[in-house]
Design a protein around this motif. Structure first.
Motif, mmCIF file in Angstrom:
data_model
loop_
_atom_site.group_PDB
_atom_site.id
_atom_site.type_symbol
_atom_site.label_atom_id
_atom_site.label_comp_id
_atom_site.label_asym_id
_atom_site.label_seq_id
_atom_site.Cartn_x
_atom_site.Cartn_y
_atom_site.Cartn_z
ATOM 1 N N ILE A 194 0.934 -1.231 -0.102
ATOM 2 C CA ILE A 194 0.082 0.215 -0.069
ATOM 3 C C ILE A 194 0.815 1.254 -0.056
ATOM 4 N N ILE A 649 -6.552 -11.249 2.821
ATOM 5 C CA ILE A 649 -6.713 -10.493 1.424
ATOM 6 C C ILE A 649 -6.833 -11.524 0.257
ATOM 7 N N GLU A 662 -12.661 -5.564 0.528
ATOM 8 C CA GLU A 662 -12.657 -4.217 0.630
ATOM 9 C C GLU A 662 -11.151 -3.939 0.039
ATOM 10 N N VAL A 663 -10.238 -4.485 0.346
ATOM 11 C CA VAL A 663 -8.837 -4.106 0.022
ATOM 12 C C VAL A 663 -8.851 -4.328 -1.477
ATOM 13 N N TYR A 664 -9.068 -5.454 -1.943
ATOM 14 C CA TYR A 664 -9.052 -5.831 -3.038
ATOM 15 C C TYR A 664 -9.792 -4.853 -4.129
ATOM 16 N N GLY A 666 -10.742 -1.739 -3.466
ATOM 17 C CA GLY A 666 -9.997 -0.609 -3.436
ATOM 18 C C GLY A 666 -8.731 -0.408 -4.503
ATOM 19 N N PHE A 667 -8.151 -1.517 -4.399
ATOM 20 C CA PHE A 667 -7.084 -1.492 -5.584
ATOM 21 C C PHE A 667 -7.520 -1.460 -7.113
ATOM 22 N N SER A 675 -8.670 1.031 0.387
ATOM 23 C CA SER A 675 -7.687 -0.443 0.542
ATOM 24 C C SER A 675 -6.810 0.076 1.927
#
Lengths: 708, 336
Positions: A194, A649, A662-664, A666-667, A675
């Motif tokens: 990140i 993740i 969510e992280v993914y 965001g990417f 993310s």
């Protein structure tokens, strides 16, 4: 919160009194009280939106600033860009070389390396590992990944070994760095992507930087450890003979620390490999990219091919670097008897015959090498070059030969892996997947099959649990339970910090997602424990089981985390269940290992005395072995939980809901802030659970008077 | 001038040794210092002088401070107070570089647990001292071979230490110390880790080597018999102090206190004591027969058995330095 702290504080003072059940009573009272409170003030059921810290907007703003200023701000012009340029230069040289070298030359070179380090068997193993990469048509991608690896690992070593030496010599540096390294090892791999992404954007260089940082801790740690554990008498002797600091380091400390440092190199390589694939998310390319793209398109066959190529690369790099850790110091030559078979098989005629053939080949190679050297010796006589030639006759002969062959093959256009040799397994696999989806989904309409299992897990386990944690239970109760666990494990200080961390997750606006992740984590950990502890006990009691299980566990630990997904989505499609099963496969290893190790380390005399008093097998287990192995088992559970969280993740990639997704997303949607928030929430969750379980393990170890 | 001189060496271990040193009651016992300050008084006010070519033995039980003392000599352990002179030069005042030069060329050391480098072959272990001096490879290897020959290890040059037996490993340690041609050798219980028989061999070997090499050797041991066998002079240490310092005969014949007497119990007195150690001072009485000062009691016994009268004891120059008779010899044998 202050009230709670006071109450917990009070609890601390009263502990050790006559009422052992007091904490339990307090827990129940606390929960009921908070529930009633929540009922009265209905909004507290979910974490209040208005409390959100708004980190997301700040970060997105910052990213926009970076994009705008990338070309003229001094930070970029004088720091990030030059750094980037150096790494890019290194990467390109390595990649150019590996892609230019014809594939047989790469294989021959690897074989020679393996043979030098660990003998004929290792040489063959490493060479064989390379071949499938070509067969699957992934040679170029594999070489790309290999160059990423080589570059990242070289930079990591160049950075990590000096830092390790520094920490070994300066107690202050060690004190400073140790907590940082501890924290780094708790963080899941993607976290490193990140910030790097923020400063460098999507490209290969940032992925290498993330890899370097991620892979640094083991080499620093083990260099430090290696130097610190050099026997004091060797140091004193060197000092007594008037060695300078430099002579001490180069002549005594580093060589004696070398086996330990090599363990660090091995771990660094494996960590780098595990993240190089994830780094495909930010544009690292190579095999990871193939897996990622195939998974996105649900092309299981090609994902499996690339996944297998990664596994082969992992095995190759692992075995090569692991062999470096036990190079022996003997005056006698290493091979006394057979090169390939074991000496025990001497009585078999065909074994002897094959060994004779091998010996003949070796001798022929030796003759060839000395012939080449004679030719070289005519041209290069003196100076440094001449010394090198005399010192490494075989190496020089081999390098020259490989160079000539390379040039020749490139001129003839034979350098690329021939298409004729393609082995297509993706068609077969895709067919198999289809067959399974049709036939295993619900076998004979009986209600047994992957489909019903999946539905059951989602409808009856995940959703209710998630619903319960995120919606039915007010967040205050969840936070309180965590704080209570923290108190039980490590006193009121831990309870307070746990409470703070929980609160922070809420403040990031990630509460519902975190509860979703928590639900899945709980289920995965429970399954791991339910499978792992009995299996660990069984293999501790039965050597044959252990012999069978051990290589499987070794193998599972060598495979990069990413690869677990491929076979799982073959069976279960995408979604939380695939994520769960991949997590279990990946994470059950430590609990099995440490249960086994814990029980096996129980003193034999204790077993004997228990038998002498007439214990049954069952009594032996419940009254002696499990209590004594308990701290070790707890440590295994701790590691298992951490691995499940690291998998979150990855599970998000195949559509498991929660923080990972969510992280993914965001990417994928260029929403950095989201993310980061989700990533932070995973880290907070990880730190919190890690501290609690680790303290519990320590506590049980202390009370059982065992050193872990 | 003595080769090595120690003047009032003190060593205190702990967080603040200088402070303890200054505030110390000079008569405080070791246990008092420990309980009052938490500091360990390892060496207390040791002064001694070692002559050139002498084997000087420091003997004491474990914890007596003997190993610490010998390390103060080349400042492997920094003495808290006091002065070390080697060839009249003040070692305690030397800077890093001068100290390194001293360790490289003048003082070498043999260790109890051998202290060999496990990653180097025997020959490279022996050449280590020369290597850190910066001596060329060919020269130092030749020297190492030569020294290995001296200690009887030719043929083992290319083995690794762990492939050798304990006795052989210590020969390597000895060779390593000899290879730099030191003036002074510090031996920290070099033979304690060896089997009794091998130990005896090594002691003889050392004495044999010393006959040709004439090094100044400071030898640490906890074995009193070893001290008697090797030492030209012996210092007996207890609780960081020297209890008695003298030649082997002096110590066996006239132990200063019960502590030392206890060690002399098991000593075969007849083999150690000489005429000079047991004689009465010359009082002018005439004696018809004489013996030399170095005659051991073992050799004296037949003489006094066959002769009733007084025997004169003569020194190297032939001067009468004392006298003895059957009674003197019997008393000396019976004591202890």
């Amino acid at each position: 919160m202050g009230q709670l702290a006071q109450r917990i504080d009070g609890l601390g003072q009263r502990r050790g009194g006559k009422r052992p059940f007091f904490p339990l009573i307090l827990l129940i009272v606390g929960i009921i009280g908070l529930l009633l409170l929540a009922q009265a003030v209905a909004q507290t059921d979910n974490f209040a939106e208005t409390w959100n810290l708004g980190l997301r907007d700040v970060l997105n703003e910052f990213k926009r600033w970076v994009v705008v200023n990338r070309n003229d701000h001094w930070l970029f012009v004088f720091f990030f860009e030059p750094l980037s340029a150096v790494i890019d230069f290194g990467l390109r040289r390595v990649e150019d070389l590996l892609l230019w070298l014809p594939w047989p030359v790469v294989i021959a070179g690897t074989f020679w390396l393996g043979e030098r380090i660990g003998g004929l068997r290792l040489g063959l193993l490493t060479a064989v590992c390379l071949i499938p990469m070509g067969l699957f048509g992934l040679w170029a991608e594999s070489m790309q990944t290999l160059s990423l690896m080589v570059t990242a690992v070289l930079f990591a070593l160049a950075l990590g070994i000096p830092v390790g030496i520094w920490t070994a010599r300066s107690p202050r540096a060690e004190k400073l760095l140790r907590p940082v390294l501890d924290a780094m090892q708790t963080m899941p791999a993607f976290v490193y992507l990140i910030p790097v992404l923020l400063f460098f954007g999507v490209a290969r260089v940032p992925s290498i930087i993330a890899t370097i940082i991620y892979a640094l801790p083991p080499i620093i740690r083990l260099t430090n450890l290696g130097i610190r554990t050099v026997p004091a008498d060797a140091l004193e002797a060197a000092e007594a003979f008037g060695a300078t600091e430099r002579q001490l380091l180069r002549g005594v400390q580093l060589p004696l620390a070398m086996p330990t440092i090599m363990v660090g190199v091995n771990q660094t390589i494996m960590m780098a490999l595990s993240i190089v694939v994830i780094a495909a998310l930010i544009g690292a390319g190579g095999l990871g990219d193939v897996v990622l793209k195939s998974l996105r398109r649900l092309q299981v066959g090609s994902a499996l091919e690339a996944g297998l190529a990664i596994v082969f690369m992992a095995v190759l790099l692992d075995r090569l670097s692991a062999a470096l850790t036990h190079l022996e110091r003997n005056s006698q030559p290493r091979f006394k008897g057979f090169r390939f078979f074991s000496e025990k098989q001497r009585h078999l005629t065909w074994v002897r015959r094959i060994e004779e053939v091998i010996e003949t080949i070796y001798q022929a190679c030796g003759r060839y090498a000395s012939w080449v050297n004679a030719q070289v010796g005519r041209v290069v006589k003196d100076g440094r070059m001449g010394q090198w030639v005399r010192r490494y006759p075989n190496g020089v002969a081999l390098l020259l030969t490989l160079l000539l062959v390379s040039i020749l093959m490139r001129l003839l256009g034979l350098g690329d892996f021939p298409r004729v040799l393609r082995v297509d397994i993706r068609g077969v696999v895709d067919g198999l997947v289809q067959w399974m989806q049709v036939n295993l989904y619900d076998i004979g309409g009986s209600g047994i099959g992957t489909g019903p299992l999946r539905d059951f897990l989602i409808i009856s386990v995940f959703q209710p649990l998630q619903h319960f944690l995120a919606e039915q239970l007010p967040w205050t109760v969840v936070a309180f339970v965590f704080a209570f666990l923290g108190y039980q494990a490590g006193g009121w200080r831990l309870a307070l910090s746990v409470l703070g961390l929980t609160l922070l997750i809420g403040l990031l606006g990630m509460w519902p997602f975190a509860m979703d992740t928590l639900a899945q984590t709980l289920v995965a950990v429970l399954i791991c424990v339910a499978i792992g502890i009995p299996l660990g006990i069984w293999s501790a009691h039965n050597d044959r089981v252990e012999q069978f299980v051990r290589p499987i566990l070794d193998f599972l630990q060598t495979i990069p985390i990413f690869v677990y997904l491929v076979p799982v989505i073959m069976l279960f499609g995408t979604g939380s269940v695939a994520g769960l099963i991949a997590s279990v496969l990946y994470s059950a290893v430590p609990v099995i290992r440490l249960t086994n190790a814990g029980i096996r380390s129980v003193d034999e005399t204790l077993r004997e005395s228990a038998t002498a008093f007439g214990s049954t097998q069952r009594q032996m287990l419940t009254k002696l072995e499990i209590p004594l192995a308990f701290p070790s088992i707890m440590l295994g559970i701790n590691q298992t939980i951490m691995m499940v969280l690291a998998m979150v993740i990855i599970a998000g990639l195949v559509g498991a809901t929660g923080l990972g997704l969510e992280v993914y997303q965001g990417f994928a949607n260029d929403n950095m802030g989201r993310s980061v928030e989700a990533g932070l929430a995973i880290v907070l969750l990880a730190i919190m659970i890690d501290r609690i379980t680790q303290k519990l393990a320590e506590k049980t170890a202390v009370s059982a008077n065992i050193t872990l | 001038m003595s080769k090595v001189e120690l003047h009032h060496i003190w060593k205190i271990f702990g967080p603040n040794p200088q402070y303890v040193m200054e505030s110390l009651e000079k008569s405080a016992s070791r246990a008092d210092v420990l309980s009052q300050t938490g500091h360990v008084l390892a060496v207390r006010d040791v002064s001694l002088a070692v002559g050139e070519g002498e084997i000087f033995v420091v003997m004491g039980l474990s914890g007596s401070g003997k190993s610490t003392l010998v390390r103060c000599l080349s400042r492997l352990i920094e003495p808290t107070a006091g002065k070390v002179l080697i060839n009249g030069e003040d070692v305690t005042a030397m800077d890093e570089a001068a100290l390194r030069e001293l360790r490289r060329h003048k003082v070498s050391m043999v260790f109890q647990r051998f202290g060999l480098f496990p990653h180097r072959r025997v020959v490279d272990n022996v050449a280590y001292g020369l290597e850190v001096q910066g001596v060329e490879t060919a020269v130092r290897l030749a020297k190492a071979e030569q020294v290995l020959q001296l200690v009887g290890l030719n043929g083992w040059e290319h083995h690794f230490p762990h492939e050798l037996s304990g006795g052989m490993q210590q020969r390597v340690g000895l060779a390593r110390a000899l290879a730099v041609d030191p003036e002074i050798m510090l031996c920290d219980e070099p033979f304690s880790a060896l089997d009794p028989l091998i130990r005896r061999d090594m002691q003889n070997e050392l004495l044999h080597l010393q006959q040709t090499l004439h090094k100044t050797i400071i030898f640490i041991t906890h074995d009193f018999l070893e001290a008697l066998k090797l030492g030209d002079r012996i210092a007996i240490m207890k609780d960081g102090e020297i209890v008695q310092l003298g030649t082997p005969e002096e110590i066996v014949a006239r132990p200063v206190n019960d502590y030392v007497r206890e060690f002399t119990r098991d000593v075969p007195r007849a083999k150690v004591l000489t005429a000079a150690a047991v004689m009465n001072p010359a009082d002018g009485a005439t004696a018809e027969q004489s013996v030399t000062a170095e005659t051991t009691l073992e050799a004296l016994i037949p003489r006094v058995l066959s002769y009733d009268g007084l025997l004169a004891v003569l020194d190297e120059a032939g001067t009468v330095i004392g006298s003895l008779d059957r009674r003197t010899v019997l008393l000396a044998l019976a004591e202890g």
